[in-house]
Design an enzyme around this catalytic site. Structure first.
Site, mmCIF file in Angstrom:
data_model
loop_
_atom_site.group_PDB
_atom_site.id
_atom_site.type_symbol
_atom_site.label_atom_id
_atom_site.label_comp_id
_atom_site.label_asym_id
_atom_site.label_seq_id
_atom_site.Cartn_x
_atom_site.Cartn_y
_atom_site.Cartn_z
ATOM 1 N N GLY A 161 -5.244 -4.242 7.740
ATOM 2 C CA GLY A 161 -6.319 -3.217 7.790
ATOM 3 C C GLY A 161 -7.333 -3.238 8.618
ATOM 4 O O GLY A 161 -7.993 -2.400 9.265
ATOM 5 N N THR A 198 0.790 -1.294 0.064
ATOM 6 C CA THR A 198 0.037 0.092 -0.144
ATOM 7 C C THR A 198 0.799 1.368 0.043
ATOM 8 O O THR A 198 2.019 1.295 0.568
ATOM 9 C CB THR A 198 -0.768 0.043 1.243
ATOM 10 O OG1 THR A 198 -1.832 -0.860 1.126
ATOM 11 C CG2 THR A 198 -1.563 1.124 1.767
HETATM 12 N N1 ASP Z 1 -3.745 -1.572 5.039
HETATM 13 C C1 ASP Z 1 -4.155 -2.110 3.527
HETATM 14 C C2 ASP Z 1 -5.557 -2.943 3.922
HETATM 15 O O1 ASP Z 1 -5.722 -3.509 4.835
HETATM 16 C C3 ASP Z 1 -3.114 -3.110 3.310
HETATM 17 C C4 ASP Z 1 -1.742 -2.654 3.324
HETATM 18 O O2 ASP Z 1 -1.352 -1.859 4.066
HETATM 19 O O3 ASP Z 1 -1.060 -3.219 2.391
HETATM 20 O O4 ASP Z 1 -6.013 -2.839 2.926
#
Ligand code: ASP
Length: 310
Positions: free
Chosen positions: A230, A176
């Protein structure tokens, strides 16, 4: 006039030096630098923090190394559903999109929601229709396809689990992306963009587009963009919690980040990290995972990027 500054991340997770080749590392570092340069350029000559975070994110969304835009991971049913958010710390205006398909730059769509709709969060088909109204570019499924990411899905598709992209056992880590910035006018902004987690269910929404969980900005306190598992970040309301610790308890940015990332999230079992900046230009880049792709640039100082923990 304040001194401007920007920080970015490209995801946190099990990122180990021992599993990364020299050329891979070079590519990541170059990509992080290019993103910082785009953000820095937007901040020069009195540019705004909101323009800077958008510009920095677009560079990462267009790069297949990261789990956002072009490099987004696969859902269980073999598609791409992207989430993104942007927030203006001066006005507390925010825009976000969830579960959008084929939109080339979800952060642009989040910004359009903020600037050209009466809403904060649009999802799925409604968000895509709005993207068309805003004349934002779309891309084909092929544009978002990568064999590595598809292999990641095949590895876990039948296990009934999801996987943070950057915690894949084969170390093909892409994460992300996020950016936070302070401009010379003293305004803060934050933005986050993601493809979510490999093998996520159709319709699953992560923390990134949830204002207060994965993304938050408030001139009175700080701007935050998160990366990690997340579901835990939503439950811990991570970004707003840090802001609240500053606003209501008078904690400094570093103390507030430590409290949430190394205590609260760890107690809950939430792996990940975040980038944070306050109105004085202090920057914190804490994570409780092995590593986090990250970088920062303060006015008058050198560009700085890093990948691993200590
Ligand atoms: N936080 C993101 C999610 O849960 C994933 C990530 O940070 O790579 O969608």
């Amino acid at each position: 006039m304040n001194k401007y500054a920007i920080a970015i991340h490209g995801g946190a997770g099990t990122i180990l030096r021992s599993l990364m080749s020299e050329s891979q590392e070079k590519e990541y570092r170059a990509a992080l630098l290019a993103s910082l340069q785009a953000g820095n350029k937007a901040l020069e000559n009195g540019g705004t923090a909101i323009d800077a975070v958008e510009a920095a994110i677009i560079v990462l969304e267009d790069n297949p190394l990261f789990n956002a835009g072009k490099g987004s991971v696969f859902t269980h049913d073999g598609r791409h559903e992207m989430d993104a958010a942007i927030m203006n710390g001066k006005t507390l205006e925010a825009g976000a999109v969830a579960g959008v398909r084929n939109v080339k730059n979800p952060v642009k769509l989040a910004r359009a929601v903020m600037g050209h709709s009466e809403h904060v969060l649009l999802c799925g088909g409604g968000a895509e229709e709005f993207a068309k109204e805003m004349s934002l570019p779309f891309e084909t499924d092929e544009y978002f396809f990568s064999q590595q990411r598809y292999d990641q899905l095949l590895e876990i598709r039948d296990t009934g689990t999801t996987q943070m992209d950057h915690s894949a056992p084969n170390n093909k880590k892409f994460g992300t992306v996020g950016a936070v910035a302070l401009d010379v006018h003293g305004n803060l902004a934050a933005a986050t963009s993601t493809g979510g987690m490999t093998n996520k269910r159709y319709g699953r929404v992560g923390d990134s587009p949830i204002i207060g969980a994965g993304t938050y900005a408030n001139n009175q306190t700080c701007a935050i963009s998160c990366t990690g598992h997340g579901e835990y970040f939503i439950r811990a309301v991570v970004a707003y919690d840090i802001s609240c610790l500053m606003e209501y308890k008078g904690l400094a940015l570093a103390e507030a980040c430590h409290e949430v990332v190394h205590k609260k999230l760890v107690a809950l079992g939430g792996e990940g990290g975040l980038i944070a900046i306050d109105a004085k230009g202090n920057i914190e880049l804490p994570f409780n995972s092995e590593g986090m792709y990250r970088g920062m640039k303060k006015q008058g100082e050198e560009y700085w990027v890093a990948i691993y923990g200590v």
